[in-house]
Enzyme design. Structure first.
Site, PDB file in Angstrom:
ATOM      1  N   GLU A 154       0.836  -1.212   0.000  1.00  0.00           N
ATOM      2  CA  GLU A 154       0.000   0.000   0.000  1.00  0.00           C
ATOM      3  C   GLU A 154       0.865   1.254   0.000  1.00  0.00           C
ATOM      4  O   GLU A 154       0.575   2.226  -0.707  1.00  0.00           O
ATOM      5  CB  GLU A 154      -0.951  -0.004   1.202  1.00  0.00           C
ATOM      6  CG  GLU A 154      -1.930  -1.180   1.235  1.00  0.00           C
ATOM      7  CD  GLU A 154      -2.757  -1.320  -0.042  1.00  0.00           C
ATOM      8  OE1 GLU A 154      -3.013  -0.310  -0.706  1.00  0.00           O
ATOM      9  OE2 GLU A 154      -3.127  -2.461  -0.375  1.00  0.00           O
ATOM     10  N   HIS A 209       2.154   2.148  -3.427  1.00  0.00           N
ATOM     11  CA  HIS A 209       1.237   2.925  -4.282  1.00  0.00           C
ATOM     12  C   HIS A 209       1.440   4.420  -4.044  1.00  0.00           C
ATOM     13  O   HIS A 209       1.416   5.215  -4.976  1.00  0.00           O
ATOM     14  CB  HIS A 209      -0.225   2.588  -3.955  1.00  0.00           C
ATOM     15  CG  HIS A 209      -0.732   1.324  -4.596  1.00  0.00           C
ATOM     16  ND1 HIS A 209      -0.673   1.099  -5.953  1.00  0.00           N
ATOM     17  CD2 HIS A 209      -1.347   0.230  -4.067  1.00  0.00           C
ATOM     18  CE1 HIS A 209      -1.226  -0.091  -6.226  1.00  0.00           C
ATOM     19  NE2 HIS A 209      -1.631  -0.637  -5.093  1.00  0.00           N
TER      20      HIS A 209
HETATM   21 ZN   LIG Z   1      -2.684  -2.474  -4.730  1.00  0.00          ZN
END
Ligand SMILES: [Zn+2]
Length: 282
Positions: free
Chosen positions: A147, A150
């Protein structure tokens, strides 16, 4: 390295994608480490600002878990990833893509949602539902690393820029004018889940971004001293969890579990050697 074998092609495709915006604003950037070119039509500061406002709303409108032990584990893993990401970019004389992040972590009490996300600028949420999939610190670090990747790779800016360029940008324009955020201020009908969707957080990113987040996430977890082999086990547990059922929305457009496990298996041995724990983090 397999990832790098594709870099020339990726660079080429990225270049074509970026050139398309040449007539508007010639605005491209490069994803750190993978060196993939990406379209960047929005200033990061503006996006982060919107994300911070949304995060405040999420904190008010969702039920936060009172499991202090798990929350402190999440914060500890996060701190180690924060420090090693910055240390890595410092040690390689590259600009730290997280220099302006305002890291923050919450644990949302929702057993049904097996998910986690990181808003632009480092605002992270983990749902209690994913804890039985992650099972341990290495597992949690794998999910958080993904995460965080990202956000480090600025995938939200890229997505908003692309949708604007493709003239399906009403949502993006709405977000960046602040319209979507201000509507969530209404006393009634506040829908945080819907808002996250509009903002593109609970929607899956494209396959290219997902694969990139897997790759970078492994690197960040490895630099932070976690056992990245656990990531394969997570995907196996995820497959098991959804055996014979529809996978959750974010997962269905992620690369399929089997394909994902295959890529992880290829990358893990190389990453363990090339990106060992960066420093002794207390
Ligand atoms: Zn993802």
């Amino acid at each position: 390295m397999n990832y790098n074998n594709n870099i020339n092609r990726r660079k080429f495709l990225g270049f074509v994608g970026c050139c398309a915006c040449g007539l508007m604003i010639p605005s491209c950037s490069t994803v750190p480490i993978t060196e993939r070119r990406q379209l960047t039509l929005f200033p990061e500061s503006y996006l982060n600002n919107q994300a911070y406002q949304l995060y405040e709303k999420v904190k008010k409108k969702t039920k936060l878990s009172d499991d202090k032990k798990t929350l402190s584990e999440i914060k500890e893993i996060g701190r180690r990833i924060e420090e090693s990401v910055s240390a890595y970019f410092d040690s390689t004389n590259q600009p730290d893509p997280t220099y302006n992040f305002q890291w923050e972590y919450i644990l949302i009490d929702n057993e049904k949602i097996k998910n986690a996300w990181c808003l632009p600028g480092g605002k992270i949420a983990v749902y209690t539902g994913i804890l039985k999939i992650t099972k341990n610190k290495d597992g949690l670090a794998a999910v958080m690393g993904h995460e965080i990747a990202h956000a480090v790779a600025k995938h939200s800016i890229e997505r908003a820029s692309r949708s604007l360029l493709l003239n399906v940008g009403t949502t993006a324009a709405d977000i960046f004018s602040g319209g979507a955020i201000s509507r969530t201020s209404r006393a009634t009908g506040v829908d945080v889940a819907g808002m996250l969707k509009t903002f593109g957080i609970e929607n899956p990113f494209g396959r290219k971004q997902e694969s990139e987040a897997d790759y970078l996430g492994l690197i960040f977890s490895s630099l932070s001293g976690y056992d990245i082999r656990e990531s394969i086990k997570i995907w196996e547990r995820m497959k098991e969890e959804y055996k014979g059922q529809e996978p959750p929305e974010w997962m269905s457009t992620h690369p399929s579990s089997s394909k994902r496990i295959l890529s992880l298996r290829k990358w893990i041995p190389e990453i363990i050697i090339e990106y060992p724990p960066i420093k002794k983090i207390s």
